[in-house]
Design a protein around this motif. Sequence first.
Motif, PDB file in Angstrom:
ATOM      1  N   ALA A   1       0.832  -1.207   0.000  1.00 20.68           N
ATOM      2  CA  ALA A   1       0.000   0.000   0.000  1.00 20.68           C
ATOM      3  C   ALA A   1       0.864   1.253   0.000  1.00 20.68           C
ATOM      4  N   LEU A   2       1.978   1.228   0.739  1.00 22.57           N
ATOM      5  CA  LEU A   2       2.872   2.379   0.773  1.00 22.57           C
ATOM      6  C   LEU A   2       3.491   2.666  -0.588  1.00 22.57           C
ATOM      7  N   GLU A   3       3.662   1.636  -1.399  1.00 21.88           N
ATOM      8  CA  GLU A   3       4.173   1.859  -2.746  1.00 21.88           C
ATOM      9  C   GLU A   3       3.220   2.740  -3.551  1.00 21.88           C
ATOM     10  N   VAL A   4       1.934   2.701  -3.225  1.00 23.28           N
ATOM     11  CA  VAL A   4       0.929   3.467  -3.959  1.00 23.28           C
ATOM     12  C   VAL A   4       0.652   4.817  -3.296  1.00 23.28           C
ATOM     13  N   VAL A   5       0.518   4.856  -1.968  1.00 22.70           N
ATOM     14  CA  VAL A   5       0.096   6.088  -1.294  1.00 22.70           C
ATOM     15  C   VAL A   5       1.067   6.555  -0.208  1.00 22.70           C
ATOM     16  N   GLY A   6       2.291   6.067  -0.219  1.00 21.06           N
ATOM     17  CA  GLY A   6       3.208   6.378   0.860  1.00 21.06           C
ATOM     18  C   GLY A   6       4.082   7.602   0.662  1.00 21.06           C
ATOM     19  N   GLU A   7       3.978   8.277  -0.441  1.00 19.70           N
ATOM     20  CA  GLU A   7       4.798   9.469  -0.636  1.00 19.70           C
ATOM     21  C   GLU A   7       4.173  10.670   0.070  1.00 19.70           C
ATOM     22  N   ARG A   8       4.973  11.656   0.325  1.00 22.46           N
ATOM     23  CA  ARG A   8       4.628  12.763   1.204  1.00 22.46           C
ATOM     24  C   ARG A   8       3.253  13.389   0.947  1.00 22.46           C
ATOM     25  N   TRP A   9       2.911  13.694  -0.267  1.00 20.50           N
ATOM     26  CA  TRP A   9       1.672  14.417  -0.549  1.00 20.50           C
ATOM     27  C   TRP A   9       0.482  13.503  -0.806  1.00 20.50           C
ATOM     28  N   SER A  10       0.715  12.215  -0.961  1.00 22.03           N
ATOM     29  CA  SER A  10      -0.320  11.309  -1.447  1.00 22.03           C
ATOM     30  C   SER A  10      -1.601  11.314  -0.618  1.00 22.03           C
ATOM     31  N   LEU A  11      -1.496  11.072   0.670  1.00 23.23           N
ATOM     32  CA  LEU A  11      -2.715  10.991   1.480  1.00 23.23           C
ATOM     33  C   LEU A  11      -3.385  12.345   1.656  1.00 23.23           C
ATOM     34  N   LEU A  12      -2.632  13.436   1.535  1.00 24.17           N
ATOM     35  CA  LEU A  12      -3.264  14.758   1.588  1.00 24.17           C
ATOM     36  C   LEU A  12      -4.098  15.015   0.338  1.00 24.17           C
TER      37      LEU A  12
ATOM     38  N   SER B   1       3.682  22.007  -8.751  1.00 23.96           N
ATOM     39  CA  SER B   1       2.880  21.459  -9.848  1.00 23.96           C
ATOM     40  C   SER B   1       3.470  20.164 -10.398  1.00 23.96           C
ATOM     41  N   ASN B   2       4.805  20.044 -10.463  1.00 23.24           N
ATOM     42  CA  ASN B   2       5.388  18.806 -10.984  1.00 23.24           C
ATOM     43  C   ASN B   2       5.133  17.637 -10.037  1.00 23.24           C
ATOM     44  N   VAL B   3       5.173  17.889  -8.738  1.00 26.68           N
ATOM     45  CA  VAL B   3       4.910  16.844  -7.749  1.00 26.68           C
ATOM     46  C   VAL B   3       3.442  16.430  -7.817  1.00 26.68           C
ATOM     47  N   LEU B   4       2.539  17.403  -7.861  1.00 29.07           N
ATOM     48  CA  LEU B   4       1.109  17.111  -7.935  1.00 29.07           C
ATOM     49  C   LEU B   4       0.780  16.344  -9.209  1.00 29.07           C
ATOM     50  N   SER B   5       1.345  16.762 -10.310  1.00 27.37           N
ATOM     51  CA  SER B   5       1.109  16.080 -11.577  1.00 27.37           C
ATOM     52  C   SER B   5       1.546  14.614 -11.499  1.00 27.37           C
ATOM     53  N   ALA B   6       2.717  14.379 -10.922  1.00 30.30           N
ATOM     54  CA  ALA B   6       3.225  13.006 -10.794  1.00 30.30           C
ATOM     55  C   ALA B   6       2.328  12.171  -9.885  1.00 30.30           C
ATOM     56  N   ARG B   7       1.866  12.750  -8.780  1.00 34.89           N
ATOM     57  CA  ARG B   7       1.010  11.995  -7.858  1.00 34.89           C
ATOM     58  C   ARG B   7      -0.325  11.662  -8.509  1.00 34.89           C
ATOM     59  N   LEU B   8      -0.950  12.646  -9.156  1.00 32.33           N
ATOM     60  CA  LEU B   8      -2.241  12.395  -9.791  1.00 32.33           C
ATOM     61  C   LEU B   8      -2.108  11.355 -10.899  1.00 32.33           C
ATOM     62  N   GLU B   9      -1.053  11.437 -11.701  1.00 32.74           N
ATOM     63  CA  GLU B   9      -0.839  10.448 -12.756  1.00 32.74           C
ATOM     64  C   GLU B   9      -0.619   9.067 -12.155  1.00 32.74           C
ATOM     65  N   GLY B  10       0.131   8.997 -11.059  1.00 33.75           N
ATOM     66  CA  GLY B  10       0.337   7.723 -10.372  1.00 33.75           C
ATOM     67  C   GLY B  10      -0.967   7.147  -9.844  1.00 33.75           C
ATOM     68  N   PHE B  11      -1.837   8.008  -9.325  1.00 34.59           N
ATOM     69  CA  PHE B  11      -3.138   7.543  -8.836  1.00 34.59           C
ATOM     70  C   PHE B  11      -4.001   7.011  -9.976  1.00 34.59           C
ATOM     71  N   VAL B  12      -3.939   7.672 -11.125  1.00 36.86           N
ATOM     72  CA  VAL B  12      -4.688   7.189 -12.295  1.00 36.86           C
ATOM     73  C   VAL B  12      -4.147   5.826 -12.718  1.00 36.86           C
ATOM     74  N   GLN B  13      -2.818   5.691 -12.808  1.00 30.48           N
ATOM     75  CA  GLN B  13      -2.211   4.420 -13.202  1.00 30.48           C
ATOM     76  C   GLN B  13      -2.520   3.307 -12.210  1.00 30.48           C
TER      77      GLN B  13
ATOM     78  N   LEU C   1      -9.909   4.274   0.657  1.00 30.66           N
ATOM     79  CA  LEU C   1      -8.879   4.824   1.549  1.00 30.66           C
ATOM     80  C   LEU C   1      -9.477   5.711   2.647  1.00 30.66           C
ATOM     81  N   GLN C   2     -10.795   5.952   2.601  1.00 30.80           N
ATOM     82  CA  GLN C   2     -11.416   6.813   3.613  1.00 30.80           C
ATOM     83  C   GLN C   2     -11.109   6.362   5.041  1.00 30.80           C
ATOM     84  N   PRO C   3     -11.275   5.086   5.398  1.00 29.61           N
ATOM     85  CA  PRO C   3     -10.972   4.711   6.783  1.00 29.61           C
ATOM     86  C   PRO C   3      -9.492   4.879   7.142  1.00 29.61           C
ATOM     87  N   VAL C   4      -8.619   4.762   6.168  1.00 27.91           N
ATOM     88  CA  VAL C   4      -7.186   4.955   6.421  1.00 27.91           C
ATOM     89  C   VAL C   4      -6.927   6.412   6.792  1.00 27.91           C
TER      90      VAL C   4
END
Length: 158
Positions: free
Chosen positions: A16-27, A51-63, A87-90
């Motif tokens: 799970a951390l591989e998907v949502v464990g980066e700094r901005w992901s859960l925010l 913007s580059n970080v947000l773009s990468a996170r959103l693209e990762g979430f789509v993938q 992920l709501q309960p998390v």
Amino acid sequence: MLGRTYEAQDCSVARALEVVGERWSLLIIRDALFAGSTRFRDFQRALGVASNVLSARLEGFVQAGLMERRPEEGHDAYVLTAKGRDLQPVVMALADWGDKWAAPYGPPVAFEHADCGGGARQETYCAVCAEDLGPGDVVAVRRAGPGTAGPAGRRAAE
């Protein structure tokens, strides 16, 4: 520095951390879940993320299947899928921990039931006897099965 994957870990937390464990992901997920954010600029404005970080996170979430990109007038909307909404309960559990240990002036946000306004909270209980479980009441037990590594597991056959 830690890598981005945990191949040596036979653990769903590590996966799970591989998907949502980066700094901005859960925010980002938090704002999609509870603030209804779907637009790039809304995430960026609320979080102050580059913007580059947000773009990468959103693209990762789509993938990863957590979000879908939907074209709307003049922009793309990033909408949570069922996988992302799960992920709501998390996020709520992390907020509960933060309220207890990292909020010196008390909880800054309360979670409420949208229909009646009652407080919403996460609970851990036994699926057999329904007893409320606290720290020390839960143990992790490895069982041979399709998700485990080893001779009886699916990953061993790969």
